[in-house]
Scaffold this motif. Structure first.
Motif, PDB file in Angstrom:
ATOM      1  N   CYS A 187       0.811  -1.140   0.132  1.00  0.00           N
ATOM      2  CA  CYS A 187      -0.022  -0.125   0.085  1.00  0.00           C
ATOM      3  C   CYS A 187       0.966   1.052   0.114  1.00  0.00           C
ATOM      4  CB  CYS A 187      -0.880   0.052   1.152  1.00  0.00           C
ATOM      5  SG  CYS A 187      -0.409   0.422   2.853  1.00  0.00           S
ATOM      6  N   THR A 188       0.219   2.214  -0.467  1.00  0.00           N
ATOM      7  CA  THR A 188       0.834   3.693  -0.372  1.00  0.00           C
ATOM      8  C   THR A 188       0.075   4.647   0.535  1.00  0.00           C
ATOM      9  OG1 THR A 188       2.090   3.526  -2.540  1.00  0.00           O
ATOM     10  CG2 THR A 188       1.519   5.645  -1.825  1.00  0.00           C
ATOM     11  N   PHE A 212       5.410  -1.051   2.858  1.00  0.00           N
ATOM     12  CA  PHE A 212       4.641   0.010   2.112  1.00  0.00           C
ATOM     13  C   PHE A 212       5.254   1.157   1.818  1.00  0.00           C
ATOM     14  CE2 PHE A 212       5.025   0.197   6.934  1.00  0.00           C
ATOM     15  CZ  PHE A 212       5.382   1.459   7.216  1.00  0.00           C
ATOM     16  N   ARG A 213       4.673   2.294   1.592  1.00  0.00           N
ATOM     17  CA  ARG A 213       5.477   3.290   0.856  1.00  0.00           C
ATOM     18  C   ARG A 213       4.610   4.584   1.296  1.00  0.00           C
ATOM     19  NH1 ARG A 213       4.410   5.636  -4.418  1.00  0.00           N
ATOM     20  NH2 ARG A 213       6.052   7.226  -5.072  1.00  0.00           N
ATOM     21  N   LEU A 215       3.640   8.551   1.258  1.00  0.00           N
ATOM     22  CA  LEU A 215       4.162  10.182   0.566  1.00  0.00           C
ATOM     23  C   LEU A 215       3.786  11.127   1.729  1.00  0.00           C
ATOM     24  CD1 LEU A 215       1.869   9.862  -2.759  1.00  0.00           C
ATOM     25  CD2 LEU A 215       4.328   9.279  -2.303  1.00  0.00           C
ATOM     26  N   GLU A 253      -1.805   7.950  -6.655  1.00  0.00           N
ATOM     27  CA  GLU A 253      -0.750   6.873  -6.215  1.00  0.00           C
ATOM     28  C   GLU A 253      -1.310   6.524  -4.814  1.00  0.00           C
ATOM     29  OE1 GLU A 253       3.362   8.154  -6.545  1.00  0.00           O
ATOM     30  OE2 GLU A 253       2.638   9.796  -7.597  1.00  0.00           O
ATOM     31  N   VAL A 254      -2.377   7.095  -4.123  1.00  0.00           N
ATOM     32  CA  VAL A 254      -2.385   6.810  -2.661  1.00  0.00           C
ATOM     33  C   VAL A 254      -3.650   5.993  -2.797  1.00  0.00           C
ATOM     34  CG1 VAL A 254      -3.414   8.064  -0.626  1.00  0.00           C
ATOM     35  CG2 VAL A 254      -1.567   9.131  -2.198  1.00  0.00           C
TER      36      VAL A 254
END
Length: 366
Positions: A187-188, A212-213, A215, A253-254
């Motif tokens: 997931c982002t 996970f990433r 932002l 992207e989220v």
């Protein structure tokens, strides 16, 4: 450079004017449900003794009264992991321990003066005011105290105050545990500014080897998002910094948004750092869930009708170039996000919908 711990960042002698709506309301109080201790203690029990070292570092009892409470408050504020609201709770517990009052009335008056002194230390802090009111409500409002001898009643107050402080210290760890089901591999997530409770959630997810990433917004005006990104990078979490105006551009992207809160209000909405509202609006329009991680001592009996219906909190803004003479600059540091743009509140009470928060607060004050 961070301000000195003893310095008052927002003194109260000349607060900005507030709306006529709030001038007609009674004092705002934070509340606690009857199940607060049971739920929080059960969740925190998974990490017994996790905060024992922190509690053991408490200073010797300071002199009672409103003067000593600021010294005690500043002691707890200097601890890296202690929130301002928790520092206030621990300081009020120390007031009870060190009090020389001989009657319950004297003790309650002394405690009320200490609470008012703490709230005036930063008149714009919602969590500080809410925590003080919540402590007062939880510790002193019980019919049993009226029928006990003073020494027994004081001992009961000390026990309740210390228990309240202990659970408040564990609130972030409790929220982090309850939040793990919402974070999945691949997931982002988008985070806004710097939130210690959100950082605790992400730390635990990383320690559980979830992939996970993140932002991370820059977080103007104080750029707290850069601090958040540094701490996430140090944990080995992939992180990307966005300028605040790139939120809509990057929302595709989220998978989810995680934010903290300065305060949770009666409507089920939140008051948080500037930019939270527009992030929630964008996420809602693109069907992205918005999760709020907030400790229950931030639940306040406030009901803002719009963005201007809050006590202002201002921060200086440095644009890097001189602002032309006669140009007005918006310096508000926080905004209000209505409940319809929030998905869930992840608290030490459990996982709540915004409507549940509203119902609990309203029922307790009917």
């Amino acid at each position: 450079m961070e301000p000195d711990a003893g310095q008052n960042p927002n003194p109260s002698p000349a607060p900005p004017p507030i709306s006529a709506y709030y001038q007609t309301r009674a004092e705002h109080h934070a509340v606690v449900s009857s199940d607060w201790l049971a739920h929080a203690a059960a969740a925190a029990a998974a990490n017994p003794g996790a905060d024992a070292a922190t509690a053991a570092d408490a200073p010797p009892p300071s002199p009672g009264g409103a003067g000593g409470v600021i010294e005690e408050f500043n002691f707890w504020r200097r601890k890296p992991e202690a929130a301002e609201a928790v520092a206030a709770i621990m300081a009020l517990a120390a007031v009870i321990r060190s009090s020389r009052a001989t009657t319950m009335m004297e003790l309650e008056i002394e405690l009320k003066k200490a609470s008012d002194k703490l709230k005036s230390w930063d008149a714009t802090s919602i969590s500080l005011s809410a925590a003080c009111d919540l402590f007062m409500r939880f510790v002193t409002r019980t019919s049993h105290l009226e029928h006990e001898k003073f020494d027994a009643a004081k001992s009961r107050l000390i026990e309740r105050g210390e228990k309240f402080g202990e659970i408040s210290l564990k609130a972030r760890k409790t929220i982090a545990m309850l939040s793990q089901d919402f974070i999945y591999d691949g997931c982002t997530m988008l985070v806004h500014g710097y939130s210690r409770v959100v950082l605790e959630v992400l730390k635990l997810a990383a320690s559980n080897h979830k992939l996970f990433r993140v932002l991370c917004t820059e977080g103007r005006p104080d750029r707290t998002g850069l601090r958040m990104s540094n701490e996430l990078a140090a944990l080995g979490i992939p992180v990307k910094v966005l300028i605040d105006s790139a939120v809509a551009y990057s929302m595709d992207e989220v998978d989810m948004v995680f934010v903290g809160a300065d305060g949770v209000v009666e409507s089920g909405g939140i008051i948080n750092m500037m930019g939270t509202y527009q992030i929630a609006l964008v996420a809602h329009s693109m069907n992205k869930p918005v999760y709020v991680a907030a400790e229950s001592y931030k639940f306040a009996r406030l009901y803002p009708l719009d963005q201007k219906d809050m006590t202002p909190a201002h921060r200086a803004i440095d644009f890097g170039v001189p602002v032309p003479t006669g140009v007005e600059v918006e310096t508000s540091a926080r905004d209000y996000t209505p409940p319809q743009y929030l998905t869930l509140l992840l608290t030490d009470l459990g996982v709540l919908t915004p409507s549940v928060v509203s119902d609990e607060l309203i029922q307790l004050y009917l």
